[in-house]
Design a protein around this motif. Structure first.
Motif, PDB file in Angstrom:
ATOM      1  N   SER A 221       0.909  -1.145   0.178  1.00 48.10           N
ATOM      2  CA  SER A 221       0.011  -0.017   0.039  1.00 48.10           C
ATOM      3  C   SER A 221       0.911   1.291  -0.004  1.00 48.10           C
ATOM      4  O   SER A 221       0.493   2.419  -0.812  1.00 48.10           O
ATOM      5  N   TRP A 222       2.016   1.152   0.902  1.00 47.83           N
ATOM      6  CA  TRP A 222       2.939   2.312   0.648  1.00 47.83           C
ATOM      7  C   TRP A 222       3.499   2.655  -0.511  1.00 47.83           C
ATOM      8  O   TRP A 222       3.863   3.814  -0.951  1.00 47.83           O
ATOM      9  N   HIS A 223       3.887   1.455  -1.434  1.00 40.52           N
ATOM     10  CA  HIS A 223       4.279   1.682  -2.710  1.00 40.52           C
ATOM     11  C   HIS A 223       3.342   2.353  -3.568  1.00 40.52           C
ATOM     12  O   HIS A 223       3.547   3.056  -4.433  1.00 40.52           O
ATOM     13  N   LEU A 224       2.025   1.936  -3.457  1.00 44.78           N
ATOM     14  CA  LEU A 224       1.031   2.378  -4.176  1.00 44.78           C
ATOM     15  C   LEU A 224       0.898   3.905  -3.900  1.00 44.78           C
ATOM     16  O   LEU A 224       0.581   4.676  -4.366  1.00 44.78           O
ATOM     17  N   ARG A 225       1.295   4.322  -2.869  1.00 45.62           N
ATOM     18  CA  ARG A 225       1.201   5.857  -2.305  1.00 45.62           C
ATOM     19  C   ARG A 225       2.277   6.557  -3.110  1.00 45.62           C
ATOM     20  O   ARG A 225       2.230   7.757  -2.861  1.00 45.62           O
ATOM     21  N   GLY A 226       3.316   5.846  -3.598  1.00 39.52           N
ATOM     22  CA  GLY A 226       4.406   6.544  -4.312  1.00 39.52           C
ATOM     23  C   GLY A 226       5.705   6.424  -3.670  1.00 39.52           C
ATOM     24  O   GLY A 226       6.891   6.780  -4.313  1.00 39.52           O
ATOM     25  N   VAL A 227       5.954   5.568  -2.287  1.00 42.56           N
ATOM     26  CA  VAL A 227       7.243   5.413  -1.765  1.00 42.56           C
ATOM     27  C   VAL A 227       8.064   4.412  -2.302  1.00 42.56           C
ATOM     28  O   VAL A 227       7.461   3.177  -2.611  1.00 42.56           O
ATOM     29  N   ALA A 228       9.263   4.530  -2.968  1.00 37.88           N
ATOM     30  CA  ALA A 228       9.719   3.575  -3.846  1.00 37.88           C
ATOM     31  C   ALA A 228      10.933   2.546  -2.760  1.00 37.88           C
ATOM     32  O   ALA A 228      11.142   1.556  -3.216  1.00 37.88           O
ATOM     33  N   ASP A 229      11.411   3.323  -1.942  1.00 42.13           N
ATOM     34  CA  ASP A 229      12.580   2.583  -1.181  1.00 42.13           C
ATOM     35  C   ASP A 229      12.000   1.549  -0.336  1.00 42.13           C
ATOM     36  O   ASP A 229      11.067   1.879   0.434  1.00 42.13           O
ATOM     37  N   GLU A 230      12.580   0.403  -0.266  1.00 47.57           N
ATOM     38  CA  GLU A 230      12.009  -0.830   0.220  1.00 47.57           C
ATOM     39  C   GLU A 230      12.227  -0.644   1.691  1.00 47.57           C
ATOM     40  O   GLU A 230      11.431  -1.137   2.547  1.00 47.57           O
ATOM     41  N   GLY A 231      13.466  -0.168   2.059  1.00 49.54           N
ATOM     42  CA  GLY A 231      13.459  -0.150   3.511  1.00 49.54           C
ATOM     43  C   GLY A 231      12.653   0.960   4.189  1.00 49.54           C
ATOM     44  O   GLY A 231      11.943   0.614   5.470  1.00 49.54           O
ATOM     45  N   ILE A 232      12.507   1.987   3.780  1.00 49.17           N
ATOM     46  CA  ILE A 232      11.774   3.340   4.199  1.00 49.17           C
ATOM     47  C   ILE A 232      10.039   2.626   4.322  1.00 49.17           C
ATOM     48  O   ILE A 232       9.210   2.820   5.096  1.00 49.17           O
ATOM     49  N   VAL A 233       9.667   1.907   3.249  1.00 48.28           N
ATOM     50  CA  VAL A 233       8.416   1.427   3.119  1.00 48.28           C
ATOM     51  C   VAL A 233       8.158   0.311   3.996  1.00 48.28           C
ATOM     52  O   VAL A 233       7.180   0.462   4.587  1.00 48.28           O
ATOM     53  N   ASN A 234       9.090  -0.479   4.375  1.00 50.85           N
ATOM     54  CA  ASN A 234       9.067  -1.373   5.740  1.00 50.85           C
ATOM     55  C   ASN A 234       8.853  -0.867   6.725  1.00 50.85           C
ATOM     56  O   ASN A 234       7.861  -1.125   7.770  1.00 50.85           O
ATOM     57  N   CYS A 235       9.456   0.448   6.837  1.00 53.55           N
ATOM     58  CA  CYS A 235       9.317   1.134   8.425  1.00 53.55           C
ATOM     59  C   CYS A 235       7.966   1.870   8.406  1.00 53.55           C
ATOM     60  O   CYS A 235       7.268   1.701   9.323  1.00 53.55           O
ATOM     61  N   TYR A 236       7.487   2.370   7.403  1.00 57.96           N
ATOM     62  CA  TYR A 236       5.985   2.674   7.421  1.00 57.96           C
ATOM     63  C   TYR A 236       4.942   1.750   7.547  1.00 57.96           C
ATOM     64  O   TYR A 236       4.011   1.943   8.178  1.00 57.96           O
ATOM     65  N   ALA A 237       5.210   0.597   6.769  1.00 55.08           N
ATOM     66  CA  ALA A 237       4.176  -0.537   6.894  1.00 55.08           C
ATOM     67  C   ALA A 237       4.184  -0.942   8.307  1.00 55.08           C
ATOM     68  O   ALA A 237       3.068  -1.263   8.742  1.00 55.08           O
ATOM     69  N   PHE A 238       5.207  -1.270   8.917  1.00 53.79           N
ATOM     70  CA  PHE A 238       5.079  -1.568  10.511  1.00 53.79           C
ATOM     71  C   PHE A 238       4.587  -0.849  11.339  1.00 53.79           C
ATOM     72  O   PHE A 238       3.677  -1.270  12.431  1.00 53.79           O
ATOM     73  N   GLN A 239       4.460   0.584  11.093  1.00 51.10           N
ATOM     74  CA  GLN A 239       3.658   1.629  11.959  1.00 51.10           C
ATOM     75  C   GLN A 239       2.234   1.663  11.571  1.00 51.10           C
ATOM     76  O   GLN A 239       1.425   1.432  12.124  1.00 51.10           O
ATOM     77  N   SER A 240       2.113   1.649  10.260  1.00 51.26           N
ATOM     78  CA  SER A 240       0.544   1.725   9.611  1.00 51.26           C
ATOM     79  C   SER A 240      -0.227   0.231   9.832  1.00 51.26           C
ATOM     80  O   SER A 240      -1.381   0.321   9.872  1.00 51.26           O
ATOM     81  N   GLY A 241       0.534  -0.884  10.033  1.00 52.35           N
ATOM     82  CA  GLY A 241       0.016  -2.185  10.221  1.00 52.35           C
ATOM     83  C   GLY A 241      -0.666  -2.186  11.401  1.00 52.35           C
ATOM     84  O   GLY A 241      -1.664  -3.086  11.401  1.00 52.35           O
ATOM     85  N   VAL A 242      -0.428  -1.298  12.450  1.00 49.37           N
ATOM     86  CA  VAL A 242      -1.289  -1.397  13.712  1.00 49.37           C
ATOM     87  C   VAL A 242      -2.733  -0.944  13.393  1.00 49.37           C
ATOM     88  O   VAL A 242      -3.503  -1.748  13.876  1.00 49.37           O
ATOM     89  N   ALA A 243      -2.751   0.069  12.908  1.00 43.40           N
ATOM     90  CA  ALA A 243      -4.278   0.641  12.551  1.00 43.40           C
ATOM     91  C   ALA A 243      -4.729  -0.282  11.648  1.00 43.40           C
ATOM     92  O   ALA A 243      -6.029  -0.678  11.311  1.00 43.40           O
ATOM     93  N   LEU A 244      -3.951  -0.689  10.529  1.00 45.96           N
ATOM     94  CA  LEU A 244      -4.780  -1.786   9.531  1.00 45.96           C
ATOM     95  C   LEU A 244      -5.168  -3.056  10.234  1.00 45.96           C
ATOM     96  O   LEU A 244      -6.300  -3.427   9.914  1.00 45.96           O
ATOM     97  N   GLY A 245      -4.479  -3.514  11.128  1.00 45.88           N
ATOM     98  CA  GLY A 245      -4.554  -4.751  11.779  1.00 45.88           C
ATOM     99  C   GLY A 245      -6.091  -4.498  12.664  1.00 45.88           C
ATOM    100  O   GLY A 245      -6.772  -5.380  12.838  1.00 45.88           O
ATOM    101  N   THR A 246      -6.081  -3.367  12.969  1.00 50.60           N
ATOM    102  CA  THR A 246      -7.303  -3.090  14.096  1.00 50.60           C
ATOM    103  C   THR A 246      -8.566  -3.064  13.175  1.00 50.60           C
ATOM    104  O   THR A 246      -9.676  -3.350  13.594  1.00 50.60           O
ATOM    105  N   ARG A 247      -8.499  -2.398  11.882  1.00 49.11           N
ATOM    106  CA  ARG A 247      -9.592  -2.017  10.982  1.00 49.11           C
ATOM    107  C   ARG A 247     -10.026  -3.579  10.500  1.00 49.11           C
ATOM    108  O   ARG A 247     -11.163  -3.720  10.375  1.00 49.11           O
ATOM    109  N   LEU A 248      -9.088  -4.322  10.530  1.00 43.71           N
ATOM    110  CA  LEU A 248      -9.375  -5.868  10.097  1.00 43.71           C
ATOM    111  C   LEU A 248     -10.090  -6.672  11.051  1.00 43.71           C
ATOM    112  O   LEU A 248     -10.633  -7.733  10.739  1.00 43.71           O
TER     113      LEU A 248
END
Length: 298
Positions: A221-248
């Motif tokens: 999803s962060w790639h879809l947002r336009g972030v290409a760097d894999e390491g930074i995307v992972n950092c963002y994913a681990f943070q937004s994954g908390v809210a994502l899991g809650t919504r699921l």
């Protein structure tokens, strides 16, 4: 290889297939469905080709009841050592006819083994995993995942569970793929099935597989947002994954524990490809903290 060795190899192959069938879903889906069939086919081809190549080298087969010439040379068999009451006719008579294995019978055995493996593999794929879900459920899962991906991407997104393996899977060595800045993303059926268990069953038993599935969806999803760097995307994913899991449907504490594990395992998971290693600023109040000052990382 001897006939006994061939039988043992076939038995081992069947045992491995049964073990694969009974293994946990996350282990089973790590092995492509076609792999057991390909292994069985390769083994049977090796048996057939090896037998054909060795046949001309064996030379003529000695027949009769007397000791074989090679055994006599190796162990000895002097005429004066033979018992006096031996019947000479016994040693010169023809042996009892032995039923020989024809090419058709050997080919039939190989075909039966390969057919059995193919049938079991087909049955596993048909009855288990994401492909076992009905069409309406699969479409529902893709709609939910697309909506969640869009919330992170900031625009409409379409997530497809790539059952055909055209974009992701063992061949591509990827659990997910997304267009950087685009609208389309693809996930493996294993990831989609794990997310389906979260969506419909609120699964909290498969800790690591669930965390991995949520992190993959957030990552793409962060790639879809336009972030290409894999390491930074992972950092963002681990943070937004908390809210994502809650919504699921997961509790916030459980979703946070999942993402903390993913962040802790990032170094070992990225050992083979350092591009996925989170940058040094991936920490609370660090450069890549999405909510600085709130101590919510992740």
């Amino acid at each position: 290889m001897s006939a006994r060795g061939i039988r043992r190899a076939r038995i081992v192959l069947v045992i491995l297939l049964v073990a694969w069938f009974l293994s946990p879903p996350e282990w089973r889906y790590a092995v492509p469905l076609w792999l057991p069939f390909a292994v069985a086919l390769a083994v049977e081809i090796e048996f057939a080709v090896g037998g054909w190549l060795l046949a001309p080298r064996r030379g003529p087969v000695e027949r009769g009841r007397a000791p074989q010439h090679g055994d006599v040379e190796r162990f000895g068999w002097a005429d004066d050592e033979a018992p006096e009451d031996d019947d000479p006719a016994f040693w010169t008579s023809l042996p009892v006819p032995r039923r020989r294995s024809t090419l058709l019978r050997r080919f039939g055995a190989s075909l039966a083994v390969v057919g059995l493996v193919a049938l079991v593999a087909w049955g596993i794929g048909l009855r288990r995993g994401f492909s076992s879900l009905d069409a309406a459920t699969r479409a529902h899962v893709e709609r939910v995942l697309s909506r969640q991906a869009g919330l992170i991407a900031g625009h409409a997104a379409h997530v497809q569970c790539d059952s055909a393996g055209r974009h992701v899977g063992a061949t591509q060595e990827a659990d997910g793929l997304a267009e950087v800045g685009g609208s389309r993303a693809w996930l493996t059926p294993a990831i989609c099935y794990q997310l389906h268990r979260v969506i419909d069953d609120h699964d909290t038993h498969s800790f690591s597989p669930t965390g991995r599935a949520i992190a993959v969806l957030a990552h793409e999803s962060w790639h879809l947002r336009g972030v290409a760097d894999e390491g930074i995307v992972n950092c963002y994913a681990f943070q937004s994954g908390v809210a994502l899991g809650t919504r699921l449907g997961l509790s916030r504490s459980f979703a946070r524990a999942l993402m903390r594990e993913q962040l802790a395992d990032n170094a070992s998971d990225s050992a083979s490809d350092p591009r996925y290693l989170v940058p040094p600023g991936c920490r609370n109040d660090g450069r890549y903290d999405l909510a600085p000052g709130l101590t919510l990382f992740p």
